[in-house]
Design a protein around this motif. Structure first.
Motif, short mmCIF file in Angstrom:
data_model
loop_
_atom_site.label_atom_id
_atom_site.label_comp_id
_atom_site.label_asym_id
_atom_site.label_seq_id
_atom_site.Cartn_x
_atom_site.Cartn_y
_atom_site.Cartn_z
N LYS A 60 0.81 -1.22 0.00
CA LYS A 60 0.00 0.00 0.00
C LYS A 60 0.85 1.26 0.00
CE LYS A 60 -3.83 -2.09 2.60
NZ LYS A 60 -4.62 -2.04 3.86
N ALA A 61 2.06 1.18 0.54
CA ALA A 61 2.86 2.38 0.78
C ALA A 61 3.92 2.65 -0.28
CB ALA A 61 3.53 2.27 2.15
N VAL A 62 3.97 1.84 -1.34
CA VAL A 62 5.02 2.03 -2.34
C VAL A 62 4.41 2.38 -3.69
CG1 VAL A 62 6.67 0.54 -1.16
CG2 VAL A 62 5.12 -0.45 -2.85
N GLN A 63 5.19 3.13 -4.48
CA GLN A 63 4.72 3.59 -5.79
C GLN A 63 5.17 2.69 -6.94
OE1 GLN A 63 6.08 5.95 -3.39
NE2 GLN A 63 3.92 5.94 -2.85
N GLY A 64 6.10 1.79 -6.65
CA GLY A 64 6.56 0.83 -7.65
C GLY A 64 7.17 -0.35 -6.94
N TYR A 117 -1.91 -5.38 -7.20
CA TYR A 117 -0.96 -4.28 -7.40
C TYR A 117 -0.77 -4.02 -8.89
CZ TYR A 117 2.95 -1.20 -6.53
OH TYR A 117 3.76 -0.09 -6.47
N ALA A 118 -0.60 -5.08 -9.65
CA ALA A 118 -0.45 -4.93 -11.11
C ALA A 118 -1.68 -4.25 -11.70
CB ALA A 118 -0.22 -6.29 -11.76
N ALA A 119 -2.85 -4.60 -11.22
CA ALA A 119 -4.09 -4.02 -11.73
C ALA A 119 -4.24 -2.56 -11.35
CB ALA A 119 -5.30 -4.81 -11.21
N SER A 120 -3.50 -2.11 -10.34
CA SER A 120 -3.60 -0.72 -9.89
C SER A 120 -2.92 0.26 -10.85
CB SER A 120 -2.98 -0.57 -8.50
OG SER A 120 -1.56 -0.52 -8.56
N GLY A 164 7.04 -6.87 -21.52
CA GLY A 164 6.13 -6.04 -20.74
C GLY A 164 5.01 -5.45 -21.57
N ARG A 165 4.01 -5.01 -20.85
CA ARG A 165 2.93 -4.22 -21.43
C ARG A 165 2.32 -3.40 -20.30
NH1 ARG A 165 -1.61 -8.88 -22.77
NH2 ARG A 165 -2.14 -9.38 -20.60
N ASP A 166 1.85 -2.22 -20.67
CA ASP A 166 1.27 -1.31 -19.68
C ASP A 166 2.28 -1.09 -18.54
OD1 ASP A 166 -1.02 -1.19 -21.29
OD2 ASP A 166 -1.88 -2.94 -20.28
N ASN A 167 1.89 -1.42 -17.31
CA ASN A 167 2.76 -1.16 -16.17
C ASN A 167 3.53 -2.38 -15.68
OD1 ASN A 167 0.08 -2.11 -15.34
ND2 ASN A 167 0.86 -1.96 -13.26
N VAL A 168 3.35 -3.54 -16.32
CA VAL A 168 3.99 -4.78 -15.86
C VAL A 168 5.12 -5.17 -16.80
CG1 VAL A 168 3.65 -7.24 -15.36
CG2 VAL A 168 1.87 -5.59 -14.76
N TRP A 169 6.35 -5.23 -16.26
CA TRP A 169 7.54 -5.51 -17.07
C TRP A 169 8.41 -6.54 -16.38
CZ3 TRP A 169 8.82 -3.51 -21.86
CH2 TRP A 169 7.88 -2.62 -22.38
N GLY A 170 9.22 -7.22 -17.20
CA GLY A 170 10.14 -8.20 -16.65
C GLY A 170 11.42 -8.27 -17.45
N ALA A 171 12.54 -8.43 -16.75
CA ALA A 171 13.86 -8.60 -17.36
C ALA A 171 14.38 -9.99 -17.04
CB ALA A 171 14.83 -7.54 -16.84
N GLN A 172 14.72 -10.77 -18.07
CA GLN A 172 15.29 -12.09 -17.83
C GLN A 172 16.70 -11.97 -17.25
OE1 GLN A 172 14.01 -15.62 -18.35
NE2 GLN A 172 15.61 -15.36 -16.82
#
Length: 209
Positions: free
Chosen positions: A36-40, A68-71, A171-179
């Motif tokens: 709840k308290a973090v922006q990323g 969180y991802a949906a937020s 990634g797409r939208d706000n959800v990303w990943g680095a292998q």
């Protein structure tokens, strides 16, 4: 503030130190309530897909991470943390992932040394704010035996060759990943983390909890 998810399967301190070097405030989170308290957030990970999902379930992280991802707030998975963003992992059987991105995680085929360990160049498939200032074919550090096969090729922003072309940045939208491990991929890995940190700093999404 950037939250680093502690579920017992990640290189937390190295990520925290990399963010500190870049002057981005970060905290290691041990309880889902702290989201709840973090922006990323950053979801690190090492080890096996099934073990990671079991640990996330045991510590009650799965639904809060999906929420969180949906937020709409920035979300970055690293290495195994990227792999569990997908729907299915095939390591030691078939296992459900977080299903934030469509696709499967499969093992490298025979003919190459596994795990894929060391430095590899990344081809940029499409623009991403995470790639700002990073040149084409920049080197990043990898340690993995499995790789993602997305259902939607449009989620792939960067790829590498290791006997097969595999996604290195998705990634797409706000959800990303680095292998790869950006925290171990100086200088370009630090540039990617800096881009993520700036994104978090500029993000004005509010909590949906």
């Amino acid at each position: 503030m950037i939250g680093i998810v502690d579920y017992g399967r990640g290189n937390l301190r190295s990520v925290e130190k990399a963010l500190a070097k870049l002057n981005f405030p970060a905290k290691i989170m041990t309880e889902p309530e702290e989201l709840k308290a973090v922006q990323g957030i950053i979801l690190p990970g090492v080890g096996a897909f099934a073990d990671a999902m079991a640990a996330l379930k045991e510590k009650s992280w799965i639904e809060p991470l999906r929420q969180y991802a949906a937020s709409g707030r920035p979300f970055l998975g690293i290495c195994l943390g990227m792999q569990v963003l997908f729907a299915i992992g095939e390591e030691h059987g078939e296992h459900q992932g977080l299903a934030l991105l469509p696709g499967r995680v499969v093992r490298f085929s025979e003919g190459r040394k596994v795990p894929h360990m060391g430095w590899n160049t990344m081809h940029q498939e499409r623009p991403s704010l995470l790639l700002k200032g990073i040149p084409e074919e920049a080197f990043f550090y990898f340690v993995h035996s499995y790789y993602a096969v997305p259902d939607d090729p449009e989620v792939v922003a960067g790829s590498c060759d290791y006997g097969v072309r595999f996604p290195a940045l998705v990634g797409r939208d706000n959800v990303w990943g680095a292998q790869f491990h950006p925290e171990k991929s100086s200088p370009w890995g630090l540039t990617l983390l800096e881009n993520f940190g700036r994104w978090v700093s500029e993000n004005d999404c509010v909590s949906s909890y």
